[in-house]
Design a protein around this motif. Structure first.
Motif, PDB file in Angstrom:
ATOM      1  N   UNK A   1      -3.461 -42.813 -35.035  1.00  0.00           N
ATOM      2  CA  UNK A   1      -3.950 -41.225 -35.977  1.00  0.00           C
ATOM      3  C   UNK A   1      -2.600 -41.125 -37.064  1.00  0.00           C
ATOM      4  N   UNK A   2      -2.795 -41.647 -37.991  1.00  0.00           N
ATOM      5  CA  UNK A   2      -0.901 -41.937 -38.814  1.00  0.00           C
ATOM      6  C   UNK A   2      -1.116 -40.448 -39.610  1.00  0.00           C
ATOM      7  N   UNK A   3      -1.824 -40.168 -40.243  1.00  0.00           N
ATOM      8  CA  UNK A   3      -2.033 -38.773 -40.812  1.00  0.00           C
ATOM      9  C   UNK A   3      -1.673 -37.243 -39.756  1.00  0.00           C
ATOM     10  N   UNK A   4      -2.656 -37.444 -38.683  1.00  0.00           N
ATOM     11  CA  UNK A   4      -1.959 -36.022 -37.953  1.00  0.00           C
ATOM     12  C   UNK A   4      -0.201 -36.456 -36.817  1.00  0.00           C
ATOM     13  N   UNK A   5      -0.440 -37.996 -36.907  1.00  0.00           N
ATOM     14  CA  UNK A   5       0.943 -38.114 -36.358  1.00  0.00           C
ATOM     15  C   UNK A   5       2.469 -38.172 -37.847  1.00  0.00           C
ATOM     16  N   UNK A   6       1.849 -37.657 -38.933  1.00  0.00           N
ATOM     17  CA  UNK A   6       2.585 -37.287 -40.309  1.00  0.00           C
ATOM     18  C   UNK A   6       3.395 -36.089 -40.224  1.00  0.00           C
ATOM     19  N   UNK A   7       1.727 -35.280 -39.740  1.00  0.00           N
ATOM     20  CA  UNK A   7       2.488 -33.904 -39.796  1.00  0.00           C
ATOM     21  C   UNK A   7       2.716 -33.261 -38.997  1.00  0.00           C
ATOM     22  N   UNK A   8       2.424 -33.583 -37.652  1.00  0.00           N
ATOM     23  CA  UNK A   8       3.130 -33.367 -36.417  1.00  0.00           C
ATOM     24  C   UNK A   8       4.632 -33.663 -36.538  1.00  0.00           C
ATOM     25  N   UNK A   9       4.966 -34.384 -37.695  1.00  0.00           N
ATOM     26  CA  UNK A   9       6.701 -34.999 -37.498  1.00  0.00           C
ATOM     27  C   UNK A   9       7.208 -33.588 -38.672  1.00  0.00           C
ATOM     28  N   UNK A  10       6.514 -33.035 -39.285  1.00  0.00           N
ATOM     29  CA  UNK A  10       6.478 -32.579 -40.595  1.00  0.00           C
ATOM     30  C   UNK A  10       6.854 -31.117 -39.702  1.00  0.00           C
ATOM     31  N   UNK A  11       5.796 -30.484 -39.775  1.00  0.00           N
ATOM     32  CA  UNK A  11       6.026 -29.473 -38.566  1.00  0.00           C
ATOM     33  C   UNK A  11       7.302 -29.581 -37.848  1.00  0.00           C
ATOM     34  N   UNK A  12       7.283 -30.193 -37.165  1.00  0.00           N
ATOM     35  CA  UNK A  12       8.682 -30.183 -36.288  1.00  0.00           C
ATOM     36  C   UNK A  12       9.734 -30.284 -36.797  1.00  0.00           C
ATOM     37  N   UNK A  13      10.252 -31.095 -37.957  1.00  0.00           N
ATOM     38  CA  UNK A  13      11.201 -31.033 -39.086  1.00  0.00           C
ATOM     39  C   UNK A  13      11.752 -29.667 -39.635  1.00  0.00           C
ATOM     40  N   UNK A  14      10.432 -28.674 -40.229  1.00  0.00           N
ATOM     41  CA  UNK A  14      10.406 -27.673 -40.086  1.00  0.00           C
ATOM     42  C   UNK A  14      10.866 -26.006 -39.328  1.00  0.00           C
ATOM     43  N   UNK A  15      10.007 -27.208 -38.062  1.00  0.00           N
ATOM     44  CA  UNK A  15      11.016 -26.027 -36.848  1.00  0.00           C
ATOM     45  C   UNK A  15      12.443 -26.193 -36.679  1.00  0.00           C
ATOM     46  N   UNK A  16      12.423 -27.049 -36.622  1.00  0.00           N
ATOM     47  CA  UNK A  16      13.922 -27.825 -36.306  1.00  0.00           C
ATOM     48  C   UNK A  16      14.959 -26.638 -37.403  1.00  0.00           C
ATOM     49  N   UNK A  17      14.733 -27.188 -38.241  1.00  0.00           N
ATOM     50  CA  UNK A  17      15.067 -26.552 -39.879  1.00  0.00           C
ATOM     51  C   UNK A  17      14.918 -25.220 -39.480  1.00  0.00           C
ATOM     52  N   UNK A  18      14.521 -24.293 -38.817  1.00  0.00           N
ATOM     53  CA  UNK A  18      14.564 -22.854 -38.768  1.00  0.00           C
ATOM     54  C   UNK A  18      14.685 -22.552 -37.511  1.00  0.00           C
ATOM     55  N   UNK A  19      14.656 -23.288 -36.833  1.00  0.00           N
ATOM     56  CA  UNK A  19      16.647 -23.144 -35.657  1.00  0.00           C
ATOM     57  C   UNK A  19      17.437 -23.287 -35.543  1.00  0.00           C
ATOM     58  N   UNK A  20      17.652 -23.950 -36.553  1.00  0.00           N
ATOM     59  CA  UNK A  20      19.241 -24.253 -37.209  1.00  0.00           C
ATOM     60  C   UNK A  20      19.524 -22.607 -37.887  1.00  0.00           C
ATOM     61  N   UNK A  21      18.201 -22.196 -38.756  1.00  0.00           N
ATOM     62  CA  UNK A  21      18.272 -20.734 -39.511  1.00  0.00           C
ATOM     63  C   UNK A  21      18.950 -19.510 -38.210  1.00  0.00           C
ATOM     64  N   UNK A  22      17.842 -20.080 -37.208  1.00  0.00           N
ATOM     65  CA  UNK A  22      18.411 -19.026 -36.433  1.00  0.00           C
ATOM     66  C   UNK A  22      19.913 -18.553 -35.870  1.00  0.00           C
TER      67      UNK A  22
END
Lengths: 248, 222
Positions: free
Chosen positions: A128-149
């Motif tokens: 499920x490569x497309x969903x895998x990619x979306x999970x990866x992008x959501x994770x990256x954005x979440x981690x960036x936001x964690x660093x924002x906080x």
């Protein structure tokens, strides 16, 4: 109401910051922009997949974050970086110029833990490569936001001392060699925030961010100079672009 | 051209895997690459024609990707539809009826864990009839050298996302060229340009997966 995030001093000037998932506001627009779409242009199918990933995000995040405050020692005869504590960080001139007026530096690390990358890997293995990619992008954005906080938290802590902060900069970006991760991590206790480095200086869990923030009375935050960088597809550039659009 | 072949190509381009797949919205409930390929083979359409349909579909989506009309999710769905076709063609590759064009050793260089670009290249290159030996991410030069030694006649692809790992990429290219001067190397990744690729001694550069296929096909035809 303003969120107050607790911190614990683990060693002298080394703090663990207790960020909770509730402290984040992971925004779907940020994710769409990180994927490359303009606002509202994401195909319905992928939007539904992103919604599904977002609904499972809280149970896949184990946030840990922290920072260490160190003195910055100026060296008049070097303009290719700066001394933090007793060690010299070799930085690109753009970053050096932003940090030059710092009296102190906050070296920081943060992670959302390994669960999102494990999920993405499992999906990829299952095809499920497309969903895998979306999970990866959501994770990256979440981690960036964690660093924002975390950055906002550091800013508030410094404001209480009458100090200001600069933007944050990370090894691997803005021409700061990723190999300097070893130097940066040498300032933290072993396994601080559950993050370790590989031989080639990559962080595990992968969804982690480390870096430096300048602190002082004469420093300031500036617009990121992404336009001067050759990395056109940088995740951070896409994330910044989303943030700028949302705050404008 | 046979209508079935045209429809397979259309399914690949639009990422329509099979009838059950809800993507894309406009093709919901229609037959996908999976069913149509089976029908085409049952109708005695040759595997080469079906493979060509796949290539054409991937080329069109690749071009739309290059023009920023679609993004990575659409490309991944197209690759998945292409894989549905390839599953039917597998026996023809095994029997030698359809020959692989060559072997492509691929990996993300040391110091870099980014694999989305590399994986996209792998899928598109495989779909174009190449055998891909994927070494993964954070790959040291020695691992590339071992793979080249064990895969005579292969072409090598190096991927990187971080600007700072271009140093490792350059080192890897140089080590390959010292030990295996005849081995062709293509590099790709966000921070790269053709100029940077040539400076580090690579033979080619591509900013998208389709460009890698064009490079490989050109080498193989030479």
């Amino acid at each position: 109401m303003e969120i107050v995030i607790p911190q614990v001093e683990r060693e002298k000037d080394t703090f663990e910051v207790k960020i909770n998932f509730r402290d984040l506001t992971v925004n779907k627009n940020d994710i769409e922009l990180a994927l490359g779409y303009t606002e509202g242009a994401i195909p319905v199918h992928f939007e539904e997949m992103v919604d599904d990933v977002l609904s499972q995000l809280p149970s896949h995040c184990e946030i840990q974050a922290g920072y260490r405050l160190l003195d910055v020692n100026k060296s008049d005869d070097r303009n290719d970086g700066l001394f933090v504590g007793d060690k010299f960080f070799k930085l690109h001139k753009i970053v050096t110029s932003q940090l030059r007026k710092s009296e102190k530096a906050a070296l920081f690390i943060s992670t959302i833990g390994p669960a999102m990358e494990t999920w993405a890997k499992t999906l990829s293995t299952e095809g499920d490569i497309a969903l895998s990619y979306l999970v990866d992008i959501v994770a990256s954005v979440t981690e960036e936001q964690t660093t924002d906080v975390l950055q906002d938290h550091i800013e508030k802590q410094m404001q209480m001392r009458g100090l200001k902060i600069t933007n944050r900069y990370s090894p691997g970006y803005c021409d700061w060699s990723v190999s300097e991760q070893h130097l940066l991590f040498s300032f933290f206790p072993v396994n601080f925030c559950g993050i370790v480095l590989t031989d080639s200086a990559l962080m595990v869990p992968i969804k982690s961010v480390s870096g430096i923030i300048g602190v002082g009375t004469e420093v300031k935050k500036v617009n990121y100079t992404c336009d001067t960088c050759g990395m056109k597809d940088c995740t951070y550039r896409a994330y910044r672009r989303g943030k700028t659009k949302r705050t404008n | 051209m046979d209508e079935l072949v045209v429809r397979i190509s259309h399914c690949v381009e639009n990422g329509k895997i099979n009838k059950a797949s809800p993507y894309p919205n406009a093709m919901k409930g229609m037959e996908g690459a999976d069913e149509l390929t089976k029908q085409a083979l049952d109708a005695a359409i040759g595997p080469d024609a079906i493979l060509q349909a796949c290539n054409d579909g991937m080329q069109r989506i690749g071009e739309r990707f290059s023009r920023n009309e679609v993004f990575v999710p659409e490309l991944l769905m197209a690759a998945k539809a292409m894989h549905a076709v390839m599953a039917h063609l597998e026996p023809f590759f095994k029997s030698g009826t359809v020959k692989v064009k060559g072997k492509f050793v691929l990996g993300t260089v040391a110091g870099d864990l980014h694999d989305i670009g590399k994986n996209l290249v792998r899928m598109v290159v495989e779909g174009n009839g190449w055998e891909v030996i994927d070494l993964g991410v954070d790959v040291k030069s020695t691992k590339f050298l071992d793979a080249i030694k064990n895969t005579p006649g292969c072409i090598v692809g190096l991927s990187a996302l971080l600007t700072t790992t271009m140093v490792n990429m350059s080192k890897t290219v140089q080590e390959i060229k010292i030990q295996f001067p005849a081995t062709k190397v293509i590099v790709g990744g966000a921070p790269l340009t053709m100029d940077a690729a040539l400076k580090m001694g690579a033979d080619g550069y591509s900013h998208d997966p389709q460009g890698a296929v064009t490079f490989l096909d050109k080498i193989s035809a030479a």
